[in-house]
Design a protein around this motif. Structure first.
Motif, PDB file in Angstrom:
ATOM      1  N   HIS A 203      -1.047  -0.280  -7.832  1.00 37.92           N
ATOM      2  CA  HIS A 203      -1.825  -0.003  -7.992  1.00 37.92           C
ATOM      3  C   HIS A 203      -2.711  -1.105  -6.777  1.00 37.92           C
ATOM      4  N   PRO A 204      -3.888  -0.661  -6.398  1.00 37.93           N
ATOM      5  CA  PRO A 204      -4.633  -1.813  -5.753  1.00 37.93           C
ATOM      6  C   PRO A 204      -5.172  -2.864  -5.963  1.00 37.93           C
ATOM      7  N   ARG A 205      -4.344  -4.178  -5.653  1.00 36.61           N
ATOM      8  CA  ARG A 205      -5.031  -5.578  -6.091  1.00 36.61           C
ATOM      9  C   ARG A 205      -4.901  -6.780  -5.285  1.00 36.61           C
ATOM     10  N   THR A 206      -5.912  -7.525  -6.415  1.00 36.18           N
ATOM     11  CA  THR A 206      -6.201  -8.505  -5.307  1.00 36.18           C
ATOM     12  C   THR A 206      -5.532  -9.969  -5.829  1.00 36.18           C
ATOM     13  N   ALA A 207      -5.406 -10.784  -5.659  1.00 38.77           N
ATOM     14  CA  ALA A 207      -4.695 -11.822  -5.669  1.00 38.77           C
ATOM     15  C   ALA A 207      -5.487 -13.490  -5.444  1.00 38.77           C
ATOM     16  N   ALA A 208      -5.444 -14.507  -5.750  1.00 39.51           N
ATOM     17  CA  ALA A 208      -5.982 -15.507  -5.492  1.00 39.51           C
ATOM     18  C   ALA A 208      -4.935 -16.453  -5.806  1.00 39.51           C
ATOM     19  N   GLY A 209      -4.725 -17.273  -4.343  1.00 38.63           N
ATOM     20  CA  GLY A 209      -3.785 -18.549  -4.349  1.00 38.63           C
ATOM     21  C   GLY A 209      -3.729 -19.912  -3.989  1.00 38.63           C
ATOM     22  N   ILE A 210      -3.607 -20.465  -4.346  1.00 39.51           N
ATOM     23  CA  ILE A 210      -3.422 -21.941  -3.455  1.00 39.51           C
ATOM     24  C   ILE A 210      -2.257 -22.447  -3.286  1.00 39.51           C
ATOM     25  N   ILE A 211      -2.187 -23.311  -1.911  1.00 39.07           N
ATOM     26  CA  ILE A 211      -1.024 -23.418  -0.941  1.00 39.07           C
ATOM     27  C   ILE A 211      -1.510 -25.270  -1.609  1.00 39.07           C
ATOM     28  N   ASN A 212      -1.934 -25.834  -1.679  1.00 37.83           N
ATOM     29  CA  ASN A 212      -2.384 -26.899  -2.308  1.00 37.83           C
ATOM     30  C   ASN A 212      -3.664 -26.873  -2.739  1.00 37.83           C
ATOM     31  N   ALA A 213      -4.320 -27.552  -3.653  1.00 39.79           N
ATOM     32  CA  ALA A 213      -5.712 -28.384  -3.662  1.00 39.79           C
ATOM     33  C   ALA A 213      -6.507 -27.530  -2.589  1.00 39.79           C
ATOM     34  N   ARG A 214      -6.897 -27.980  -1.026  1.00 41.41           N
ATOM     35  CA  ARG A 214      -7.408 -27.419  -0.405  1.00 41.41           C
ATOM     36  C   ARG A 214      -7.488 -26.729   0.040  1.00 41.41           C
ATOM     37  N   THR A 215      -6.466 -25.735   0.218  1.00 44.56           N
ATOM     38  CA  THR A 215      -6.579 -24.211   1.157  1.00 44.56           C
ATOM     39  C   THR A 215      -5.732 -23.206  -0.126  1.00 44.56           C
ATOM     40  N   VAL A 216      -6.682 -22.025  -0.063  1.00 41.71           N
ATOM     41  CA  VAL A 216      -6.165 -21.297  -0.166  1.00 41.71           C
ATOM     42  C   VAL A 216      -6.442 -19.884  -0.070  1.00 41.71           C
ATOM     43  N   LEU A 217      -6.079 -19.057  -0.713  1.00 44.68           N
ATOM     44  CA  LEU A 217      -5.784 -17.488  -0.156  1.00 44.68           C
ATOM     45  C   LEU A 217      -6.595 -16.107  -1.010  1.00 44.68           C
ATOM     46  N   LEU A 218      -6.882 -15.573  -0.120  1.00 46.78           N
ATOM     47  CA  LEU A 218      -7.499 -14.713  -0.949  1.00 46.78           C
ATOM     48  C   LEU A 218      -7.060 -13.240  -0.362  1.00 46.78           C
ATOM     49  N   VAL A 219      -6.280 -12.500  -1.508  1.00 48.29           N
ATOM     50  CA  VAL A 219      -5.602 -10.893  -1.214  1.00 48.29           C
ATOM     51  C   VAL A 219      -5.967 -10.213  -1.220  1.00 48.29           C
ATOM     52  N   VAL A 220      -6.274  -9.079  -0.312  1.00 53.34           N
ATOM     53  CA  VAL A 220      -6.214  -7.794  -1.415  1.00 53.34           C
ATOM     54  C   VAL A 220      -4.941  -6.613  -0.721  1.00 53.34           C
ATOM     55  N   VAL A 221      -3.989  -6.015  -1.571  1.00 50.50           N
ATOM     56  CA  VAL A 221      -3.682  -4.969  -1.625  1.00 50.50           C
ATOM     57  C   VAL A 221      -3.788  -3.806  -0.973  1.00 50.50           C
ATOM     58  N   ASP A 222      -4.277  -2.685  -0.707  1.00 48.28           N
ATOM     59  CA  ASP A 222      -4.860  -1.654  -1.150  1.00 48.28           C
ATOM     60  C   ASP A 222      -3.695  -0.309  -1.184  1.00 48.28           C
ATOM     61  N   GLY A 223      -4.039   0.408  -2.004  1.00 44.54           N
ATOM     62  CA  GLY A 223      -3.277   0.971  -2.514  1.00 44.54           C
ATOM     63  C   GLY A 223      -4.160   2.771  -2.602  1.00 44.54           C
ATOM     64  N   ARG A 224      -3.160   3.262  -3.416  1.00 44.58           N
ATOM     65  CA  ARG A 224      -4.097   4.907  -4.468  1.00 44.58           C
ATOM     66  C   ARG A 224      -3.734   5.625  -2.405  1.00 44.58           C
ATOM     67  N   GLN A 225      -2.962   5.539  -1.837  1.00 48.88           N
ATOM     68  CA  GLN A 225      -3.342   6.526  -0.396  1.00 48.88           C
ATOM     69  C   GLN A 225      -2.336   6.477   0.247  1.00 48.88           C
ATOM     70  N   PRO A 226      -1.606   7.464  -0.128  1.00 45.84           N
ATOM     71  CA  PRO A 226      -0.130   7.662   0.227  1.00 45.84           C
ATOM     72  C   PRO A 226       0.118   7.290   1.651  1.00 45.84           C
ATOM     73  N   ASP A 227      -0.581   7.852   2.218  1.00 45.27           N
ATOM     74  CA  ASP A 227      -0.214   7.533   3.960  1.00 45.27           C
ATOM     75  C   ASP A 227      -0.748   6.235   4.181  1.00 45.27           C
ATOM     76  N   TYR A 228      -1.669   5.808   3.935  1.00 42.85           N
ATOM     77  CA  TYR A 228      -1.704   4.678   3.883  1.00 42.85           C
ATOM     78  C   TYR A 228      -1.373   3.233   3.690  1.00 42.85           C
ATOM     79  N   SER A 229      -1.632   3.105   1.923  1.00 44.68           N
ATOM     80  CA  SER A 229      -1.329   1.742   1.554  1.00 44.68           C
ATOM     81  C   SER A 229      -0.839   2.008  -0.018  1.00 44.68           C
ATOM     82  N   ASN A 230      -0.119   2.083  -0.826  1.00 47.67           N
ATOM     83  CA  ASN A 230       0.355   2.370  -2.061  1.00 47.67           C
ATOM     84  C   ASN A 230       0.321   1.988  -3.373  1.00 47.67           C
TER      85      ASN A 230
END
Length: 293
Positions: A203-230
């Motif tokens: 599926h397309p997904r969104t996630a959040a992560g922390i490397i430490n208490a003041r360094t954050v990751l916001l991540v989106v993975v596209d999907g459901r578009q077979p020729d572009y992203s699954n």
């Protein structure tokens, strides 16, 4: 253009777009990880503003199918650069609004929004988020479903990600909090995910992560578009978050809600990813990165 110069330009194009299956590191340093990838197609990182970088990663998954990943990484500074929860129309109410429009409502002279992603799951009929919602220290909704994690920011600007027990212990110290769902990474360890269709399907997904208490990751993975992203199953998403350096990470709302918006070089906001519904979905809340002078 001379023949020699034409050849150089063509060769540069081949280098830029050919998969780099043999490289152990690509571009700014996302490693070729055989648990996820057969080849990295492109990997570029640029500075959105001081303290915030953005990475666009394209690769072929283990089945040889394309994946597109968009990553905001922010090194927060108290009083200068912060992570904040955003609600539709910047109001204490339950409804829905696209991330792009929500950012426009939040942006002011001394509250410049740099970018953000969608956040909690929600009731499509009324925009009420599934879990807790706290903005600027005001609780708009208490947690309502057991077993669901959260992302929070305490009164000192430190980001916290955890389970309901951690939320219960820390909620009095929080200034911002929004719900999520499955924990993906905890104390640097990928967590096993339940064996069900939601978790195992790409599926397309969104996630959040922390490397430490003041360094954050916001991540989106596209999907459901077979020729572009699954898209990804949750196990792969957990592995990706750890690969990006997250010590703790959580799954947020995905599918047609998955959206990442950031500023371009001119200062305009751009929807960086390609939502699976081909238009941006109105959502209940979001996480935004805010710069102050």
């Amino acid at each position: 253009m001379t023949a020699a110069r034409t050849l150089i330009v063509l060769l540069m194009g081949v280098v830029a777009f050919a998969p780099r299956a043999s490289a152990q590191r690509s571009g700014p340093g996302v490693p070729l990880d055989t648990a996820l990838m057969t080849a990295i197609v492109s990997d570029s990182t640029f500075t959105v503003c001081p303290g915030v970088s953005e990475t666009h990663l394209r690769y072929l998954n283990k089945a040889g199918k394309p994946e597109a990943v968009y990553i905001l990484k922010a090194r927060l500074r108290r009083g200068k650069l912060s992570l904040e929860a955003a609600t539709p129309f910047a109001r204490d109410t339950f409804c829905r609004q696209t991330l792009m429009e929500s950012i426009r409502w939040e942006d002011t002279t001394n509250h410049r929004v740099i970018g953000g992603v969608n956040a909690d799951f929600f009731d499509m009929s009324n925009g009420i988020p599934i879990s807790m919602e706290m903005t600027h220290g005001k609780v708009l909704k208490q947690a309502s479903r057991p077993g669901r994690g959260f992302v929070g920011v305490d009164k000192r600007g430190r980001v916290i990600i955890g389970d309901p027990a951690l939320y219960a212990r820390r909620k009095k110290s929080l200034r911002e909090a929004l719900g999520g769902d499955q924990m993906l990474v905890e104390n640097g360890r990928e967590l096993p995910q339940a064996d069900n269709a939601f978790n195992l399907t790409r599926h397309p997904r969104t996630a959040a992560g922390i490397i430490n208490a003041r360094t954050v990751l916001l991540v989106v993975v596209d999907g459901r578009q077979p020729d572009y992203s699954n898209g990804m199953p949750l196990g792969e998403l957990a592995h990706l978050m750890k690969l990006l350096g997250a010590k703790t990470a959580i799954n947020l709302d995905g599918g047609g809600s998955s959206t990442l918006v950031s500023r371009d070089a001119s200062g305009a906001w751009i929807n960086r990813n390609k939502p699976s519904g081909h238009v941006e979905r109105a959502v209940a809340n979001s996480w935004i990165i805010v710069a102050r002078r």
